[in-house]
Structures are given as C-alpha cells and as structure tokens.
Design a protein around this motif. Structure first.
Motif, mmCIF file in Angstrom:
data_model
loop_
_atom_site.group_PDB
_atom_site.id
_atom_site.type_symbol
_atom_site.label_atom_id
_atom_site.label_comp_id
_atom_site.label_asym_id
_atom_site.label_seq_id
_atom_site.Cartn_x
_atom_site.Cartn_y
_atom_site.Cartn_z
ATOM 1 N N LEU A 123 0.841 -1.200 0.000
ATOM 2 C CA LEU A 123 0.000 0.000 0.000
ATOM 3 C C LEU A 123 0.877 1.253 0.000
ATOM 4 C CD1 LEU A 123 -2.754 -1.089 2.552
ATOM 5 C CD2 LEU A 123 -2.839 -1.145 0.060
ATOM 6 N N PRO A 124 0.536 2.245 -0.779
ATOM 7 C CA PRO A 124 1.368 3.451 -0.870
ATOM 8 C C PRO A 124 1.082 4.435 0.261
ATOM 9 C CG PRO A 124 -0.498 3.658 -2.348
ATOM 10 C CD PRO A 124 -0.612 2.289 -1.725
ATOM 11 N N GLU A 125 2.071 5.241 0.564
ATOM 12 C CA GLU A 125 1.850 6.380 1.455
ATOM 13 C C GLU A 125 1.125 7.467 0.659
ATOM 14 O OE1 GLU A 125 5.697 6.267 4.377
ATOM 15 O OE2 GLU A 125 6.027 6.909 2.311
ATOM 16 N N SER A 126 0.452 8.369 1.379
ATOM 17 C CA SER A 126 -0.304 9.393 0.668
ATOM 18 C C SER A 126 -0.509 10.623 1.533
ATOM 19 C CB SER A 126 -1.670 8.848 0.235
ATOM 20 O OG SER A 126 -2.450 8.514 1.367
ATOM 21 N N TYR A 127 -0.820 11.721 0.861
ATOM 22 C CA TYR A 127 -1.283 12.938 1.525
ATOM 23 C C TYR A 127 -2.773 13.090 1.217
ATOM 24 C CZ TYR A 127 3.362 14.623 2.773
ATOM 25 O OH TYR A 127 4.607 14.772 3.341
ATOM 26 N N ARG A 128 -3.584 13.296 2.264
ATOM 27 C CA ARG A 128 -5.018 13.534 2.114
ATOM 28 C C ARG A 128 -5.265 15.025 2.265
ATOM 29 N NH1 ARG A 128 -7.339 8.652 0.363
ATOM 30 N NH2 ARG A 128 -5.840 7.044 0.992
ATOM 31 N N VAL A 129 -5.608 15.664 1.161
ATOM 32 C CA VAL A 129 -5.658 17.126 1.099
ATOM 33 C C VAL A 129 -7.110 17.600 0.972
ATOM 34 C CG1 VAL A 129 -4.862 19.173 -0.134
ATOM 35 C CG2 VAL A 129 -3.416 17.115 -0.045
ATOM 36 N N ARG A 130 -7.504 18.525 1.823
ATOM 37 C CA ARG A 130 -8.811 19.176 1.698
ATOM 38 C C ARG A 130 -8.603 20.591 1.166
ATOM 39 N NH1 ARG A 130 -13.130 19.210 6.131
ATOM 40 N NH2 ARG A 130 -11.485 20.037 7.473
ATOM 41 N N LEU A 131 -9.439 20.961 0.195
ATOM 42 C CA LEU A 131 -9.291 22.257 -0.464
ATOM 43 C C LEU A 131 -10.237 23.295 0.133
ATOM 44 C CD1 LEU A 131 -9.166 21.066 -4.187
ATOM 45 C CD2 LEU A 131 -7.289 21.270 -2.550
ATOM 46 N N ASN A 132 -9.837 24.558 0.039
ATOM 47 C CA ASN A 132 -10.741 25.635 0.444
ATOM 48 C C ASN A 132 -11.981 25.656 -0.445
ATOM 49 O OD1 ASN A 132 -9.296 26.913 2.650
ATOM 50 N ND2 ASN A 132 -7.776 27.509 1.115
ATOM 51 N N ASN A 133 -11.787 25.347 -1.719
ATOM 52 C CA ASN A 133 -12.893 25.257 -2.673
ATOM 53 C C ASN A 133 -12.771 23.921 -3.406
ATOM 54 O OD1 ASN A 133 -14.835 25.486 -4.620
ATOM 55 N ND2 ASN A 133 -14.011 27.321 -5.581
ATOM 56 N N PRO A 134 -13.673 22.958 -3.104
ATOM 57 C CA PRO A 134 -13.569 21.636 -3.736
ATOM 58 C C PRO A 134 -13.653 21.664 -5.256
ATOM 59 C CG PRO A 134 -15.096 21.584 -1.871
ATOM 60 C CD PRO A 134 -14.777 23.019 -2.138
ATOM 61 N N GLU A 135 -14.151 22.767 -5.815
ATOM 62 C CA GLU A 135 -14.250 22.873 -7.268
ATOM 63 C C GLU A 135 -12.899 23.121 -7.933
ATOM 64 O OE1 GLU A 135 -17.137 22.444 -8.819
ATOM 65 O OE2 GLU A 135 -18.294 22.238 -6.989
ATOM 66 N N GLN A 136 -11.853 23.385 -7.123
ATOM 67 C CA GLN A 136 -10.548 23.756 -7.679
ATOM 68 C C GLN A 136 -9.610 22.567 -7.838
ATOM 69 O OE1 GLN A 136 -9.480 26.867 -4.813
ATOM 70 N NE2 GLN A 136 -9.955 28.426 -6.353
ATOM 71 N N PHE A 137 -10.171 21.385 -8.027
ATOM 72 C CA PHE A 137 -9.316 20.203 -8.183
ATOM 73 C C PHE A 137 -8.403 20.329 -9.397
ATOM 74 C CE2 PHE A 137 -8.736 16.196 -10.495
ATOM 75 C CZ PHE A 137 -7.861 15.579 -9.639
ATOM 76 N N THR A 138 -8.933 20.876 -10.494
ATOM 77 C CA THR A 138 -8.129 20.973 -11.720
ATOM 78 C C THR A 138 -6.867 21.793 -11.478
ATOM 79 O OG1 THR A 138 -10.128 20.820 -13.064
ATOM 80 C CG2 THR A 138 -8.148 21.660 -14.144
ATOM 81 N N GLN A 139 -7.024 22.910 -10.738
ATOM 82 C CA GLN A 139 -5.856 23.751 -10.441
ATOM 83 C C GLN A 139 -4.827 22.999 -9.607
ATOM 84 O OE1 GLN A 139 -9.067 24.672 -10.552
ATOM 85 N NE2 GLN A 139 -9.311 26.877 -10.214
ATOM 86 N N ILE A 140 -5.330 22.242 -8.610
ATOM 87 C CA ILE A 140 -4.425 21.462 -7.765
ATOM 88 C C ILE A 140 -3.723 20.382 -8.584
ATOM 89 C CG2 ILE A 140 -4.461 19.642 -5.989
ATOM 90 C CD1 ILE A 140 -4.247 22.271 -4.708
ATOM 91 N N TYR A 141 -4.492 19.725 -9.439
ATOM 92 C CA TYR A 141 -3.928 18.650 -10.251
ATOM 93 C C TYR A 141 -2.828 19.184 -11.164
ATOM 94 C CZ TYR A 141 -3.570 14.846 -13.622
ATOM 95 O OH TYR A 141 -3.090 13.846 -14.414
ATOM 96 N N GLU A 142 -3.108 20.305 -11.839
ATOM 97 C CA GLU A 142 -2.113 20.881 -12.740
ATOM 98 C C GLU A 142 -0.877 21.359 -11.984
ATOM 99 O OE1 GLU A 142 -2.109 20.936 -15.975
ATOM 100 O OE2 GLU A 142 -4.054 19.939 -16.129
ATOM 101 N N LYS A 143 -1.098 21.791 -10.759
ATOM 102 C CA LYS A 143 -0.002 22.350 -9.956
ATOM 103 C C LYS A 143 0.936 21.261 -9.434
ATOM 104 C CE LYS A 143 0.514 25.940 -6.428
ATOM 105 N NZ LYS A 143 -0.236 26.829 -5.510
ATOM 106 N N TYR A 144 0.388 20.087 -9.143
ATOM 107 C CA TYR A 144 1.184 19.059 -8.476
ATOM 108 C C TYR A 144 1.524 17.858 -9.356
ATOM 109 C CZ TYR A 144 0.594 21.451 -4.024
ATOM 110 O OH TYR A 144 0.644 22.383 -3.019
ATOM 111 N N LYS A 145 0.915 17.765 -10.534
ATOM 112 C CA LYS A 145 1.256 16.625 -11.386
ATOM 113 C C LYS A 145 2.721 16.763 -11.822
ATOM 114 C CE LYS A 145 -0.026 18.405 -15.954
ATOM 115 N NZ LYS A 145 -0.829 18.168 -17.164
ATOM 116 N N GLY A 146 3.401 15.675 -11.826
ATOM 117 C CA GLY A 146 4.811 15.707 -12.188
ATOM 118 C C GLY A 146 5.734 16.060 -11.044
ATOM 119 N N THR A 147 5.173 16.382 -9.867
ATOM 120 C CA THR A 147 6.008 16.691 -8.702
ATOM 121 C C THR A 147 6.760 15.434 -8.274
ATOM 122 O OG1 THR A 147 4.456 18.391 -7.946
ATOM 123 C CG2 THR A 147 6.000 17.508 -6.311
ATOM 124 N N GLU A 148 8.012 15.591 -7.950
ATOM 125 C CA GLU A 148 8.830 14.440 -7.559
ATOM 126 C C GLU A 148 8.242 13.761 -6.334
ATOM 127 O OE1 GLU A 148 12.830 15.607 -6.967
ATOM 128 O OE2 GLU A 148 13.287 15.801 -9.102
#
Length: 291
Positions: free
Chosen positions: A118-143
């Motif tokens: 099982l992988p380790e993970s970060y469980r993140v809650r957003l100020n605005n749940p509609e902003q998933f796309t912004q979070i995804y674009e911001k963190y995809k490819g992060t080491e």
C-alpha cells in the motif's frame, strides 16, 4: 349575502358532481405528492452536495521509493499553498489499518495484501472543492507523487443518479398534473352545463362575470386545497414510515431529510394546487362557456 351565496354554491357544486370531484382530488393529490417528493429530492441533493463536498479530499499517492527529502518538500509546498485548507499524511501502516477495516468482511482479500504493497499518501482538503483541476495541474509531475485522485468524481456520479431520480419524479408529477388539469376542466364544464339556466338568468339580470364565475373557480380551488392536504399527509407518511423507519440506515448514509423540509413542501403544494386549479377553471369558463 353575496359571499354566503357563493360559498353555498361551491358546496352544492362539489356535492352535485361528487364522483368527478373525488377523482379530481385524488389525481391532484397524487400529482402534488410527486411534486413534493421531487422538491424534497432537489433540496436533499443540494444539502448532500454541501455536506459531502465539504468533506471530500484530494488523495496524493506517493511512489513506493519516494525519499524523505521529497516528502518534506511536498509537505512544505502544501503548507504554503493558498488552495489547501488542511492536509494529513497517511503512512503505510495507517493505510493498511483502514484497508483491513474497510474489507473486514472479506478476509481472503485482506490476507492477500500486505502493508508494504500500500502506498503512502497525503489527504488534502481544499478551500474550494471545485478547484481540483488547479491542484492537479499544480502538483502533477512533482517528484515523489505517483497519482492524484479526486473523490469528487465518484460523488458526481452518485449525484447524477439522484438527479435522474428527481427528474423522473418531476416528469411523472407533470403527467399526473396534466391529467388533473383535464379533470378540473371537465368537472367545471359539467358543473356549468348543469347550471346553464341559472347562469343565463344571472346574465339577464346584470350579474357580473366575476360573480358568475366565482363559485366554479372556488370549487376548483377547494378541490386543489384538499388535494394538497392529502398530498402533504402522504408525504408525511412516506417520511415517517419509510425514511424514519425501514430506510433509516439509508437516509443516515445520504444525510437525513428533516421534517422542516417536509413542512416547507406544504405551502408549495397548496399554492401550486390552488393556483393551477383556479387558472384552469377560469380559462375553461372563458373559452368554453363564454360567460
């Protein structure tokens, strides 16, 4: 005197065509019940969205070989991110404990998986749940990050199903409402025809159109009001016997429907029932009887 006459004519008219009146009331009650049910569903879906969207998380699963430096860098980035409300780190042991608890009824599956898988993970809650796309674009490819998953996608599927049920109930209510309108129009025509001589005499002595039409319109309004009362009783029974009874566990899972919401439906159903009945009766008299 005029009011007394109008009210007596209403009661006489309702009793004169009692079978059609009963059919009109029952059809109106069924259509208003379905309208009230679809209204409750609309309120409930919105309530569930607010409740569950406030609790959904974005899961950032880490690579199996993610280093401590990568974890520290990601931790610092999340802390300073204005899109992030809060977050927690879930270790392999915590993930495994959740997995065992979730699938405790399937011991073979639990036995086939070990903690290291099982992988380790970060469980993140957003100020605005509609902003998933912004979070995804911001963190995809992060080491260190292997996959980013938004729980909102699963909830959207659930809400689409509930929305379809709501629309189905609303469509059925519309069909029943059409049947009720036809019954109202037919009942008013029959009532007016049975009193055609009285109507002719009243017109000859100078009675106003309002005075002639009032008893017929009020007949429809009274029928609509009785139908709305019956609809409210049916909706209350549905809430009491099913939602608070045999389906209680399901409603607790989907957030409970409060009595305040059921009570809110009564003025809506009564208003719709009385207004639609009155307009139907008035239009019927104007276009069919020419009074």
């Amino acid at each position: 005197m005029r009011l007394k006459y109008v009210m007596s004519e209403v009661l006489v008219g309702l009793w004169r065509n009692v079978t059609m009146t009963i059919a009109m009331i029952i059809t109106m009650a069924v259509s208003l019940t379905m309208l009230g049910a679809s209204g409750l569903m609309f309120l409930q879906v919105n309530s569930m969205k607010d409740f569950y969207y406030s609790k959904i998380e974005v899961a950032m699963f880490l690579n199996q070989d993610a280093t401590q430096e990568q974890k520290d860098a990601l931790n610092a980035k999340l802390k300073s991110d204005p899109l992030v409300k809060d977050f927690v780190f879930e270790s392999r042991s915590e993930a495994y404990s959740k997995f065992k608890d979730m699938y405790r009824d399937a011991p073979d599956l639990v036995g086939a998986v070990n903690e290291a898988q099982l992988p380790e993970s970060y469980r993140v809650r957003l100020n605005n749940p509609e902003q998933f796309t912004q979070i995804y674009e911001k963190y995809k490819g992060t080491e260190g990050i292997d996959q980013i998953i938004d729980q909102r996608k699963l909830l959207d599927k659930v809400f689409k199903i509930l929305g379809s049920v709501r629309n189905l109930a609303l469509g059925a209510a519309g069909i029943m409402a059409l049947a009720a309108l036809l019954l109202v129009a037919n009942t008013i025509q029959v009532a007016a025809y049975s009193k055609r001589r009285e109507v002719a005499v009243m017109k000859l002595v100078g009675a106003s159109n309002w005075f002639i039409q009032a008893p017929f319109v009020l007949e429809a309004v009274v029928a609509g009001l009785i139908g709305s009362i019956l609809a409210f009783a049916l909706l209350s029974l549905f809430k009491w016997l099913l939602l608070d009874g045999s389906l209680r566990d399901l409603t607790n899972l989907l957030t409970q429907i409060e009595w305040s919401s059921v009570l809110l439906m009564f003025p809506v159903m009564a208003g719709v029932g009385c207004l639609v009945s009155a307009i139907t009766a008035w239009v019927t008299l104007r276009f069919y009887l020419r009074v």
